[in-house]
Design a protein around this motif. Structure first.
Motif, PDB file in Angstrom:
ATOM      1  N   ASP A 234     -19.168   1.753  26.795  1.00 50.55           N
ATOM      2  CA  ASP A 234     -18.512   0.506  26.411  1.00 50.55           C
ATOM      3  C   ASP A 234     -18.740  -0.622  27.402  1.00 50.55           C
ATOM      4  O   ASP A 234     -18.459  -1.772  27.123  1.00 50.55           O
TER       5      ASP A 234
ATOM      6  N   SER B  68     -22.404  -3.553  24.058  1.00 49.81           N
ATOM      7  CA  SER B  68     -21.094  -3.096  23.556  1.00 49.81           C
ATOM      8  C   SER B  68     -20.076  -4.219  23.661  1.00 49.81           C
ATOM      9  O   SER B  68     -19.248  -4.422  22.772  1.00 49.81           O
TER      10      SER B  68
ATOM     11  N   ARG C  66     -18.050  -6.208  20.740  1.00 54.72           N
ATOM     12  CA  ARG C  66     -16.586  -6.325  20.701  1.00 54.72           C
ATOM     13  C   ARG C  66     -16.171  -7.792  20.528  1.00 54.72           C
ATOM     14  O   ARG C  66     -15.255  -8.113  19.782  1.00 54.72           O
TER      15      ARG C  66
END
Length: 700
Positions: A276, A281, A285
């Motif tokens: 993440d 990533s 998001r």
């Protein structure tokens, strides 16, 4: 800490989510941007009226209903009259139209009937209006078929359902287009990487890589994960991140990002971020948050739909009662009432905001601007002042040679000798001198007997002569001659807040070099552009007064604040914000509180690590000019939204009274078909107007 936007109305919007608690509330508060949502949502914000629907479903139903509509139009007495033909008279042909219309009503209209059912349990809006119009038309037409005197509305019902299905298909497809961006981002990363273990290459899944693993990236391959180059040099295309298609040169010590494409050289990379934490990533998001965040104008559109529905039902009922009382007959009264409902259908209103948002988000991403919160992006149009953090935002964050004064030696020789000695030193000021020599393509000389003297500088032999490069105080300590011209130059350098380095031989000071944090070339242009937009510019820095004054004067900044401690930046931004809506542009790492505090937080210099929870917008390209671009785009987006809200509802001012039959004494009467046409035209205008956003000339 939280945004304190007392002068912005958005806090009353239940869909607005503050930065700090954004993540926790995303699931509970906001619609999921995924294409297939769960059936049965009772929410009414954004696109929840499409709960359980997908663009494919609307597309399929639209085409099937369109095919079923053709025979209805063919058998319609009105069409036969208009186009002067006689429909073939088959046995039972008078039942073809009612049967097909019933299929269209239930199959094509089901989404709207279901949507209206959800709305009736909460707040009525668009779906209720559509459902009401098609139900009244269907029930009345069926009654006529079974003997009630009058003319049926079958073809009007069929075309209305077709137009609505088409519009909702476009709307959902446009919203889902943004979600597709996420899937495309996810596809950027290859699944397999080449890990180097004890000199051997083994292919392993990217998910198994850990920090400090070393991987090989061959020419032309996609970089699977974030890391630092330990061996090799190449050019890398980072267009997905920056929007800039020009390849960026990378060599040892540089950082590379998962998702970028390697060029002509093989690279050995040490993994720095996994899972993440990788740039990709984090971008995914941010994109997801931006899609889920509520738009103030979408809330306004839903509010307008609510009032239009109430007006439509009210006027429709009144029309029916008045015409019935005027003895115009039941058919005429119902015809007028249905026409009012049909024409008021705020279908274009459903497209007005989503289409603009999709275009604005696409334009932002293309130019390296990541929008974290749509609502904040909309707020950007109100900004009247913009405050910049100096280091790393307006300046490069690294030193460069600004001035050189020499005595008894020419400038080129002084730079050659200084750079030759400093090339063996690690000091940042020394590296700046080496950088200047490289920039001027000066061939350095091999220095011998090199020695670094802590707190003073470096010394060594160049061309059989002994030289020292270091602090000006060193000359005083060695009692060397300091020519008055050079002493004057030193005073000037110090008055500008620059750092001074001197070159000495055994007798005297030969040169004084002034070094300062280099101003970004684009910063000058950005400040100029902001002045053209009548936006006040402010600079905030922890540097000394002299440095701040020099940089502010060079860039033409309206006002500056020097010696501001990091923890005091937020307080200062709060003070500025009290005067006028203020944006803050900072590097997002140590400027988090100030970014939080500003009316609009813009993170720049995020480089490849975009884990910035405090910013509203993230400028991926490290370019202060992008801040002006974002403000321009926000203004253009706002204008398009307001225009669309006008186009999608304005025609009702004329349409509703005409549909109600106010001009009937003058022989002007609006049929349900013409009502549906009006509505369709407004939908087309809104769609085209939203697309025109892409043509907005952004001085970039």
């Amino acid at each position: 800490m939280h945004h304190d936007h007392s002068n912005h109305p958005h806090h009353s919007d239940p869909g607005y989510v503050g930065h700090a608690d954004h993540e926790q509330q995303l699931e509970s508060n906001l619609p999921n941007p995924a294409p297939h949502q769960h059936e049965g949502h009772g929410q009414h914000g954004g696109h929840d009226r499409h709960a359980g629907h997908s663009p494919e479903m609307f597309k399929r139903r639209f085409f099937i209903c369109l095919v079923l509509t053709l025979p209805i139009l063919y058998f319609s007495p009105l069409f036969q009259e208009w186009f002067r033909y006689q429909a073939i008279d088959l046995q039972g042909s008078n039942w073809i139209t009612p049967i097909l219309a019933t299929v269209i009503y239930f199959y094509g209209g089901w989404a709207f009937l279901k949507g209206a059912w959800y709305e009736l349990r909460g707040k009525i809006g668009m779906m209720t209006l559509i459902a009401l119009a098609i139900t009244v038309a269907f029930v009345y037409s069926l009654a006529v078929t079974f003997g009630l005197p009058g003319d049926p509305f079958y073809w009007e019902l069929a075309t209305l359902v077709d137009v609505m299905l088409l519009g909702h298909w476009i709307e959902m497809a446009s919203v889902q287009g943004a979600s597709r961006a996420l899937e495309h981002l996810a596809d950027l990363v290859p699944a397999i990487s080449h890990r180097l273990t004890n000199g051997r290459i083994e292919d392993v899944s990217v998910s198994t890589l850990t920090e400090h693993d070393r991987i090989l990236i061959r020419p032309g391959e996609q970089i699977p994960i974030d890391g630092e180059i330990t061996e090799g040099a190449s050019s890398v295309n980072e267009a997905f991140l920056t929007g800039e298609s020009r390849p960026v040169t990378k060599q040892m010590g540089d950082e590379v990002v998962g998702g970028a494409v390697n060029g002509e050289g093989a690279l050995t990379v040490q993994v720095t971020r996994t899972g993440d934490k990788t740039t990709l990533s984090q971008i995914m998001r941010l994109v997801e948050e931006a899609q889920s965040s509520r738009s103030r104008y979408q809330a306004l559109a839903d509010q307008l739909a609510y009032w239009l529905t109430l007006i439509a039902i009210g006027v429709s009922t009144l029309t029916f009662v008045v015409w019935l009382a005027a003895n115009s007959g039941l058919t005429f009264a119902i015809n007028r009432a249905v026409t009012v409902l049909v024409i008021t259908c705020p279908h274009a209103l459903g497209l007005a905001i989503p289409l603009v948002i999709v275009n604005a988000t696409a334009m932002s991403a293309k130019n390296g601007i990541l929008v974290r919160s749509r609502e904040a992006f909309e707020r950007a149009r109100d900004i009247k002042a913009i405050a910049f953090d100096k280091t790393g935002t307006l300046t490069e964050g690294r030193f460069g040679v600004q001035h050189m004064d020499t005595d008894g030696i020419n400038e080129l020789d002084a730079l050659t000798i200084s750079a030759s000695l400093e090339s063996l030193s690690e000091h940042p000021l020394g590296q700046a001198i080496v950088g200047e020599a490289e920039h001027r393509q000066i061939h350095l000389v091999q220095a011998s007997e090199f020695k670094a003297i802590p707190g003073r500088g470096v010394e060594g032999t160049v061309n059989a002569q002994r030289y020292r490069v270091g602090r000006p105080e060193w000359a005083e300590e060695l009692n060397l001659t300091f020519p008055s011209a050079l002493r004057k130059g030193l005073q000037e350098i110090e008055s500008r807040g620059e750092s001074a380095i001197v070159l000495l031989n055994d007798q005297q000071v030969l040169a004084v070099i002034g070094l300062a944090d280099q101003i970004r070339e684009r910063a000058r242009e950005a400040i100029q552009r902001l002045h053209e937009m009548n936006i006040e510019t402010v600079m905030i820095t922890g540097d000394a007064e002299a440095v701040a004054k020099t940089v502010a004067a060079e860039l033409g900044i309206d006002r500056y604040y020097a010696r501001v401690l990091p923890q005091d930046k937020a307080t200062l931004v709060r003070r500025l914000k009290a005067e006028k809506p203020t944006a803050f542009v900072g590097d997002g790492i140590n400027d988090a509180p100030a970014l939080f505090e500003a009316d609009l937080g813009i993170a720049i210099g995020a480089g490849t690590n975009v884990a910035i929870e405090s910013a509203d917008l993230v400028l991926v390209k490290n370019d202060p000019l992008d801040a002006t671009y974002a403000l321009q785009l926000a203004k253009a987006t706002y204008n398009k939204m307001i225009q669309n809200l006008f186009w999608s509802t304005g025609y009702n001012v004329i349409g509703i009274p005409l549909a109600a039959g106010i001009a009937y004494p003058f022989g002007i009467l609006l049929s349900p078909a013409v009502g549906a046409l009006f509505m369709s035209i407004s939908t087309v205008i809104v769609s085209i107007n939203a697309m025109l956003l892409r043509r907005v000339k952004l001085s970039h």
